[in-house]
Design a protein around this motif. Structure first.
Motif, mmCIF file in Angstrom:
data_model
loop_
_atom_site.group_PDB
_atom_site.id
_atom_site.type_symbol
_atom_site.label_atom_id
_atom_site.label_comp_id
_atom_site.label_asym_id
_atom_site.label_seq_id
_atom_site.Cartn_x
_atom_site.Cartn_y
_atom_site.Cartn_z
ATOM 1 N N GLU A 95 0.829 -1.203 0.000
ATOM 2 C CA GLU A 95 0.000 0.000 0.000
ATOM 3 C C GLU A 95 0.863 1.252 0.000
ATOM 4 N N SER A 107 3.907 1.574 -1.213
ATOM 5 C CA SER A 107 4.538 1.759 -2.525
ATOM 6 C C SER A 107 3.527 2.260 -3.542
ATOM 7 N N LYS A 108 2.239 1.856 -3.407
ATOM 8 C CA LYS A 108 1.193 2.352 -4.318
ATOM 9 C C LYS A 108 0.975 3.852 -4.103
ATOM 10 N N GLN A 109 0.966 4.298 -2.814
ATOM 11 C CA GLN A 109 0.725 5.713 -2.506
ATOM 12 C C GLN A 109 1.891 6.558 -2.979
ATOM 13 N N ASN A 157 3.842 5.969 -5.486
ATOM 14 C CA ASN A 157 3.874 5.994 -6.956
ATOM 15 C C ASN A 157 2.810 6.937 -7.530
ATOM 16 N N THR A 158 1.768 7.263 -6.739
ATOM 17 C CA THR A 158 0.713 8.125 -7.254
ATOM 18 C C THR A 158 0.864 9.547 -6.873
#
Length: 168
Positions: A161, A163-165, A167-168
């Motif tokens: 989670e 790493s997803k945040q 990247n955005t």
């Protein structure tokens, strides 16, 4: 019985008693170089059995001798000259009567060794294939367990989670 003829060896039948290997050789030498002359002996009388074999170095010479000597006279008797057939003996791999039964022993042992070596190599290859398949299965199992661990591991979920945040 379909035996293969020996194209450079001639059977000479109808030999008179006084003909020996030297005389037989002399009668056939005009047709070409001779490799061997044999007049098999009768074991009881130790005299030849009124036939012999003449082996030429070249097939063409044997053919010429057969053409010219079949029906010819030698010491008052008419000769029968044909291509010789190999005499079969039990157990001889090649089946030639002129060879002792043990003549093919070396090739037999060689073949046995080759067969044993092939069996050993096949067994080795089979063991290697089984080991490779087992490693592949373990790798698949480990990968599946790794996927399950990531799904169940709260730390792995939190990292995913984060790493997803980022990247955005």
């Amino acid at each position: 019985m379909n035996q293969q003829v020996q194209k450079n060896t001639l059977y000479v039948g109808g030999l008179p008693e006084e003909v020996n290997e030297t005389i037989l050789h002399s009668a056939f030498i005009p047709f070409g170089d001779i490799k061997d002359v044999k007049t098999p002996l009768d074991q009881a009388t130790q005299k030849h059995r009124s036939f012999g074999f003449v082996t030429f170095l070249e097939r063409e010479d044997a053919a010429a001798a057969m053409d010219n000597m079949d029906g010819a006279e030698l010491y008052g008797r008419v000769l029968t000259v044909n291509y010789a057939l190999p005499e079969k003996i039990k157990g001889g791999e090649q089946g030639w009567a002129a060879q002792p039964i043990w003549a093919d022993a070396d090739t037999w042992f060689e073949r046995q060794q080759q067969e044993e070596e092939m069996k050993r190599i096949q067994a080795e290859n089979q063991a290697l294939m089984q080991a490779a398949e087992e490693l592949h299965r373990k790798k698949l199992v480990d990968e599946r367990e790794g996927e399950k661990d990531e799904q169940d591991d709260p730390m792995a979920i939190a990292e995913a989670e984060a790493s997803k945040q980022n990247n955005t």
